[in-house]
Design a protein around this motif. Structure first.
Motif, PDB file in Angstrom:
ATOM      1  N   SER A  38       7.231   6.894   8.152  1.00 18.91           N
ATOM      2  CA  SER A  38       6.114   6.530   7.275  1.00 18.91           C
ATOM      3  C   SER A  38       5.720   5.079   7.516  1.00 18.91           C
ATOM      4  CB  SER A  38       6.484   6.751   5.808  1.00 18.91           C
ATOM      5  OG  SER A  38       7.641   6.010   5.470  1.00 18.91           O
ATOM      6  N   GLU A  55      -6.171  -0.127   3.419  1.00 24.17           N
ATOM      7  CA  GLU A  55      -7.082   0.831   2.800  1.00 24.17           C
ATOM      8  C   GLU A  55      -8.051   1.378   3.848  1.00 24.17           C
ATOM      9  OE1 GLU A  55      -8.289  -3.351   1.354  1.00 24.17           O
ATOM     10  OE2 GLU A  55      -6.461  -2.237   1.802  1.00 24.17           O
ATOM     11  N   PRO A  89       3.160   1.717   6.032  1.00 28.92           N
ATOM     12  CA  PRO A  89       2.233   1.140   5.045  1.00 28.92           C
ATOM     13  C   PRO A  89       0.955   0.704   5.761  1.00 28.92           C
ATOM     14  CG  PRO A  89       3.896  -0.473   5.642  1.00 28.92           C
ATOM     15  CD  PRO A  89       4.215   0.771   6.421  1.00 28.92           C
ATOM     16  N   SER A 130       0.832  -1.204   0.000  1.00 27.80           N
ATOM     17  CA  SER A 130       0.000   0.000   0.000  1.00 27.80           C
ATOM     18  C   SER A 130       0.867   1.255   0.000  1.00 27.80           C
ATOM     19  CB  SER A 130      -0.908   0.002   1.230  1.00 27.80           C
ATOM     20  OG  SER A 130      -0.121   0.114   2.404  1.00 27.80           O
ATOM     21  N   GLU A 131       0.228   2.400  -0.201  1.00 22.62           N
ATOM     22  CA  GLU A 131       0.953   3.663  -0.134  1.00 22.62           C
ATOM     23  C   GLU A 131       1.375   3.935   1.307  1.00 22.62           C
ATOM     24  OE1 GLU A 131      -1.028   6.971  -1.812  1.00 22.62           O
ATOM     25  OE2 GLU A 131      -1.465   5.985  -3.714  1.00 22.62           O
TER      26      GLU A 131
END
Length: 396
Positions: A350, A355, A352, A207-208
């Motif tokens: 950061s 959704e 991951p 994922s982003e």
């Protein structure tokens, strides 16, 4: 103590099972117990360690396993002494001085532990000791002795019930202890479940990445001098590293008050995440807690920082293993310097994440677990308070 019909003071507790009427007798522990302490095998002799004999230290009185083991040779060539399961063990000095427990391990003890053997009920002695331990420590530790000793303990006097009443009291206190232990296990299991579910948020490696700097900002803590510290509780409350603990809300039990006024951005708001940014122990750097209050009176010290965001994922991401790994990678200092993070270290982290819809479901579950945890912590505290009250009322 209680009065009889002739107003004579009797040596009996305030609260008592109705079938018992005898007065309690006062005895020195040396009258009803025998004692011995242990020793430590030489640490320079490798052959004395990594054997099969559990080596019990004062911080392990309540445990059923030990960190260290010694060999038969180490036992035979030192003052270490063997104790049995069920022996009464008392910590004489150190951070746990005055702690007492019925041993769960057959093993050897060091010089910081006193083994107490007796024909009296051990749970009764443990309970009456716990009733008086705070006063005993004030007398012998803060009173200039520095630590307890076998001689001090031997000369301490307590009131003892007859064997039948001792047994009934011991069974009753044991039931309370079992209830507290059950509550502690529930809390421990809920924490494990919460940690496992937090990791589920990060299971989508494709994922982003969600960057903390994109969803929030960082505020450094307030610098103050010793002369700014005040007893005035209407002044600014300063949250420090000792008020923080991973996975828990900020604990405001022991805060410092200062006469300095923080900048508006430094005043803590409900939803802020307070982070330990610098400490002499690198293991403490990065630990954080959620701030659940909206008092408008509190800030953080210069060695802490505030991560401010309204994003619902942030507080959970900062409890994850990935967060701790990123902290470890970012740490600066070493070679005796204070280990520290800077604001950019936090903002550049950061993660991951799943959704949005799946994340919402997991956040709902985590919030439900956290509420359940809070309820069970209150129950645990209530049980402990009840036991403390009963010790005061049911023992002399």
């Amino acid at each position: 103590m209680a009065d009889n019909n002739e107003n004579k003071v009797l040596n009996v507790p305030h609260l008592r099972f109705p079938e018992f009427t005898d007065e309690w007798g006062k005895y020195k522990l040396s009258d009803v117990c025998s004692f011995f302490s242990g020793g430590t095998p030489s640490s320079s002799k490798k052959e004395y360690y990594d054997g099969s004999i559990p080596f019990i230290r004062s911080g392990e009185l309540h445990m059923n396993k030990t960190e260290l083991f010694i060999t038969e040779e180490g036992l035979n060539n030192s003052a270490a002494k063997m104790v049995e399961i069920g022996d009464l063990l008392l910590a004489l000095y150190g951070a746990t001085s005055g702690d007492i427990a019925i041993g769960q391990i057959k093993g050897a003890i060091n010089q910081a532990i006193l083994c107490i053997r007796t024909t009296q009920n051990k749970k009764f002695i443990e309970s009456v000791w716990k009733k008086h331990v705070e006063k005993l420590l004030q007398t012998y530790l803060q009173g200039g002795q520095g630590n307890l000793s076998a001689d001090i303990v031997k000369n301490i006097s307590f009131y003892f019930a007859n064997s039948s009443e001792q047994m009934k009291l011991a069974k009753f206190i044991s039931l309370l202890d079992e209830r507290i232990a059950t509550q502690n296990k529930i809390i421990k299991d809920l924490k494990k479940l919460k940690s496992a579910i937090v990791e589920m948020l990060l299971c989508n490696r494709n994922s982003e990445l969600l960057k903390l700097g994109d969803i929030g900002y960082f505020v450094r803590g307030l610098t103050y001098a010793n002369e700014d510290v005040t007893e005035n509780k209407a002044a600014t409350a300063v949250i420090r590293a000792n008020n923080l603990n991973y996975g828990n809300h900020v604990d405001k039990g022991e805060v410092v008050y200062v006469s300095r006024t923080p900048a508006t951005s430094q005043i803590l708001r409900k939803g802020d995440i307070v982070i330990c940014m610098a400490n002499g122990s690198s293991a403490l750097v990065g630990k954080n807690s959620y701030y659940p209050f909206n008092d408008g009176q509190s800030t953080v010290g210069a060695f802490c920082g505030i991560y401010r965001t309204s994003h619902p994922l942030a507080k959970w991401l900062m409890q994850s293993r990935r967060y701790k790994r990123l902290v470890y990678q970012s740490l600066q200092g070493g070679n005796g310097a204070i280990a520290n993070l800077n604001g950019d270290d936090i903002l550049n982290m950061s993660f991951p994440v799943m959704e949005k819809e799946k994340s919402k479901s997991i956040i709902f579950i985590l919030e439900t677990i956290e509420k359940t945890l809070a309820v069970n912590k209150c129950l645990q505290m209530s049980c402990s308070t009840q036991k403390s009250h009963l010790l005061k009322q049911m023992f002399i």
